[in-house]
Design an enzyme around this catalytic site. Structure first.
Site, PDB file in Angstrom:
ATOM      1  N   TYR A 192      55.675 -37.035  15.134  1.00  0.00           N
ATOM      2  CA  TYR A 192      56.341 -36.276  15.933  1.00  0.00           C
ATOM      3  C   TYR A 192      56.613 -37.355  16.500  1.00  0.00           C
ATOM      4  O   TYR A 192      57.748 -38.106  17.048  1.00  0.00           O
ATOM      5  CB  TYR A 192      56.402 -34.795  16.318  1.00  0.00           C
ATOM      6  N   SER A 226      59.281 -39.080  24.777  1.00  0.00           N
ATOM      7  CA  SER A 226      58.011 -37.656  24.574  1.00  0.00           C
ATOM      8  C   SER A 226      56.535 -39.456  25.454  1.00  0.00           C
ATOM      9  O   SER A 226      57.346 -40.351  24.503  1.00  0.00           O
ATOM     10  CB  SER A 226      57.723 -37.448  23.322  1.00  0.00           C
TER      11      SER A 226
END
Length: 345
Positions: free
Chosen positions: A153, A128
């Site tokens: 995350y 990501s």
């Protein structure tokens, strides 16, 4: 090739399965259909794929179930694994941290272990753009350091890159990590801004625009993400013979491991993005301006020349065109999104 796609009922996963099937690959999907958002959308994606390209095998398995993952690899013997399943969402991680440990760390370890004991030709996994964290040097390059994540995350995604490298080094697993930048398009997740904003505008309810709409995002249309994956499948990474331990390249290695950014490379302010949604919907938003949220990065922009060099492709669908396609789907799918119905392509 026989390809295992984890997260096959997810946003990127469903599009990936569709493309692979159209390209003639044999696809095995895996998803746990959890309740992070309404599972009906996931079932509808699967139905959409089957209507477009035919049936495919789909196992309802949780990544954290090591024995079930092992059994799937024993039974199916995939040649390529495209690992897209994960607990997503930056803000959700503030209140539900253990979900990220179970899925993104323990679950990824189970995938790596299965690739170790049942060797595959290529493991492609989703990272990501959030790994860039506090780094404010844009465009973000895979040569940049990613040592200051701003959310759990993001930290789990960086951990995935490190875990993949260790398994690539120790067991020779060819691993490619893909840092996705703000993916959007038809069949997207309802916790992401395109659907949240489109619903609020359509219903005439206030939408929350954080950082007063002044931060930028490098939006990447789903088809550009899938095209990049499709081109990388048969290009497993090689050892970089020029890799220097004294001056290590963060994006390659003395192991068969590499990283790529996949981003549109044309960041826009959230205000501009909102204006385009208003244009395509033909309605004006009611906006609540708020400060930047904890865990959010300020601006994102991908430097993706390595991807273009490796694949001959770089994302090319402009935001205006992509949002037009998204809104066409949105109008068709909502407001009956979470009730069983016949799904149209």
């Amino acid at each position: 090739m026989k390809v295992l796609v984890t997260g096959a009922a997810g946003f990127i996963g469903a599009h990936c399965v569709l493309r692979l099937m159209r390209d003639g690959h044999s696809v095995v999907g895996l998803d746990n259909f959890n309740s992070y958002y309404d599972p009906q959308l996931k079932h509808d994606r699967v139905q959409w794929v089957r209507e477009q390209a035919g049936d495919f095998q789909l196992a309802t398995v949780d990544l954290a179930d090591a024995s079930a993952i092992e059994a799937l690899f024993v039974r199916e013997r995939p040649q390529v694994v495209i690992h897209l399943a994960a607990q997503a969402g930056v803000r959700y991680s503030l209140d539900n941290p253990r979900a990220y440990l179970d899925s993104n760390l323990d679950g990824f370890l189970n995938i790596l272990e299965s690739c170790r004991h049942h060797p595959v030709e290529h493991l492609i996994y989703a990272s990501s753009s959030s790994v860039y964290g506090a780094n404010q040097h844009t465009p973000y390059s895979v040569k940049d350091g990613v040592n200051h994540p701003l959310s759990l995350y993001a930290a789990t995604k960086k951990a995935n890159e490190l875990m993949a490298h260790s398994y690539s080094h120790l067991f020779g697993i060819p691993c490619t990590g893909l840092r996705f930048f703000t993916v959007y398009g038809p069949w997207g997740r309802p916790d992401m801004s395109p659907i949240q904003f489109a619903r609020a505008i359509s219903e005439g309810t206030p939408l929350k625009l954080f950082n007063y709409g002044e931060h930028q995002r490098d939006f990447t249309y789903i088809d550009d993400i899938i095209e990049s994956i499709a081109r990388l499948i048969e290009q497993p990474p090689q050892v970089n013979p020029q890799w220097d331990r004294e001056q290590p390249d963060p994006a390659s290695s003395m192991a068969p491991w590499r990283l790529f950014n996949i981003g549109g490379q044309h960041p826009v302010e959230l205000k501009t993005y909102l204006a385009l949604l208003e244009k395509h919907l033909g309605q004006t938003a009611i906006v609540e301006l708020l400060p930047l949220q904890p865990g959010d990065v300020l601006n994102t922009c991908a430097e993706a020349s390595d991807l273009a060099q490796a694949t001959g492709f770089q994302p090319r669908i402009e935001l205006d065109e992509g949002l037009g396609r998204f809104i066409a789907w949105f109008r068709d799918y909502y407001p009956t999104a979470y009730r069983p119905r016949a799904v149209r392509g």
